[in-house]
Design a protein around this motif. Structure first.
Motif, PDB file in Angstrom:
ATOM      1  N   ILE A  95       0.831  -1.201   0.000  1.00 29.77           N
ATOM      2  CA  ILE A  95       0.000   0.000   0.000  1.00 29.77           C
ATOM      3  C   ILE A  95       0.867   1.253   0.000  1.00 29.77           C
ATOM      4  CG2 ILE A  95      -1.812   1.260   1.221  1.00 29.77           C
ATOM      5  CD1 ILE A  95      -2.500  -1.433   2.611  1.00 29.77           C
ATOM      6  N   LEU A  96       0.506   2.181  -0.855  1.00 29.38           N
ATOM      7  CA  LEU A  96       1.097   3.510  -0.875  1.00 29.38           C
ATOM      8  C   LEU A  96      -0.045   4.474  -0.606  1.00 29.38           C
ATOM      9  CD1 LEU A  96       3.668   5.170  -1.402  1.00 29.38           C
ATOM     10  CD2 LEU A  96       2.998   5.268  -3.804  1.00 29.38           C
ATOM     11  N   SER A  97       0.053   5.260   0.474  1.00 29.30           N
ATOM     12  CA  SER A  97      -1.046   6.171   0.808  1.00 29.30           C
ATOM     13  C   SER A  97      -0.511   7.518   1.253  1.00 29.30           C
ATOM     14  CB  SER A  97      -1.935   5.568   1.889  1.00 29.30           C
ATOM     15  OG  SER A  97      -1.213   5.377   3.083  1.00 29.30           O
ATOM     16  N   GLY A  98      -1.395   8.500   1.178  1.00 31.23           N
ATOM     17  CA  GLY A  98      -1.047   9.852   1.582  1.00 31.23           C
ATOM     18  C   GLY A  98      -2.215  10.502   2.282  1.00 31.23           C
ATOM     19  N   GLY A  99      -1.903  11.267   3.303  1.00 31.84           N
ATOM     20  CA  GLY A  99      -2.931  11.976   4.053  1.00 31.84           C
ATOM     21  C   GLY A  99      -3.164  13.352   3.472  1.00 31.84           C
ATOM     22  N   PRO A 100      -3.893  14.158   4.198  1.00 28.80           N
ATOM     23  CA  PRO A 100      -4.192  15.515   3.723  1.00 28.80           C
ATOM     24  C   PRO A 100      -2.927  16.337   3.510  1.00 28.80           C
ATOM     25  CG  PRO A 100      -5.575  14.930   5.599  1.00 28.80           C
ATOM     26  CD  PRO A 100      -4.551  13.856   5.462  1.00 28.80           C
ATOM     27  N   ALA A 101      -2.976  17.185   2.506  1.00 29.73           N
ATOM     28  CA  ALA A 101      -1.840  18.054   2.182  1.00 29.73           C
ATOM     29  C   ALA A 101      -1.690  19.138   3.239  1.00 29.73           C
ATOM     30  CB  ALA A 101      -2.047  18.671   0.813  1.00 29.73           C
ATOM     31  N   GLU A 102      -0.457  19.577   3.426  1.00 25.61           N
ATOM     32  CA  GLU A 102      -0.171  20.656   4.362  1.00 25.61           C
ATOM     33  C   GLU A 102       0.563  21.769   3.632  1.00 25.61           C
ATOM     34  OE1 GLU A 102       2.022  19.020   7.622  1.00 25.61           O
ATOM     35  OE2 GLU A 102       0.530  17.455   7.989  1.00 25.61           O
ATOM     36  N   ASP A 103       0.426  22.987   4.133  1.00 28.50           N
ATOM     37  CA  ASP A 103       1.144  24.145   3.604  1.00 28.50           C
ATOM     38  C   ASP A 103       0.950  24.324   2.097  1.00 28.50           C
ATOM     39  OD1 ASP A 103       2.131  24.616   6.178  1.00 28.50           O
ATOM     40  OD2 ASP A 103       3.865  23.318   5.826  1.00 28.50           O
ATOM     41  N   GLY A 104      -0.269  24.129   1.604  1.00 24.06           N
ATOM     42  CA  GLY A 104      -0.563  24.373   0.198  1.00 24.06           C
ATOM     43  C   GLY A 104      -0.054  23.312  -0.756  1.00 24.06           C
TER      44      GLY A 104
END
Length: 155
Positions: A95-104
């Motif tokens: 699994i490759l996952s990403g959470g919410p973006a930060e700093d634009g």
């Protein structure tokens, strides 16, 4: 249906499940789960307790999809076992996952995870449906500890 036709149909249903998760298609995820009104479905996500029943299971997927900005599954070690109207699929979910973006940023930091999964399917008049999903993290070995014993990464 022949065994090879059944195996191909089970593999297609299993693939559709992971593709629906990747695209965030909650309706498709819901449709892939068994809904015969009599047989309770179950799900175990890594680190979660057993979830039983459509309400609990589908709420968990809604929660995961709402809080996961990006997810991609690379399935390996796929094995399908058939026994009448039941099929068991085992695989490794890379699994490759990403959470919410930060700093634009466009996407949050990406994280890799290795999980082994068992998906149990039942054949219905609407095709193969997921009856149970159980996923467990794979603990990777790290360098030897001070005693010379191999350790595990439990993070």
């Amino acid at each position: 249906m022949s065994r090879s036709t059944d195996a191909a149909a089970v593999e297609a249903a299993n693939t559709a499940f992971y593709e629906a998760m990747e695209t965030g298609d909650f309706e498709r995820v819901s449709d892939l789960w068994l809904d015969d009104g009599a047989t309770p479905i179950t799900c175990v996500h890594p680190g979660w307790p057993v979830l039983t029943g459509r309400g609990e299971v589908l709420r968990s997927y809604a929660l995961i999809m709402a809080n996961t900005e990006y997810i991609q599954f690379f399935l390996t070690d796929l094995k399908i076992s058939l026994a009448g109207r039941t099929a068991v699929v085992t695989c490794t979910e890379n699994i490759l996952s990403g959470g919410p973006a930060e700093d634009g940023a466009e996407l949050g930091p990406l994280v890799g995870q290795l999980v082994v999964a068992t998906n149990v399917f039942r054949h219905t008049s609407d095709g193969w449906k997921i009856w149970s999903h159980h996923a467990s993290p794979v603990l990777t070995e790290t360098e030897e500890n001070e005693d010379g014993d191999p350790g595990t990464n439990e993070a």
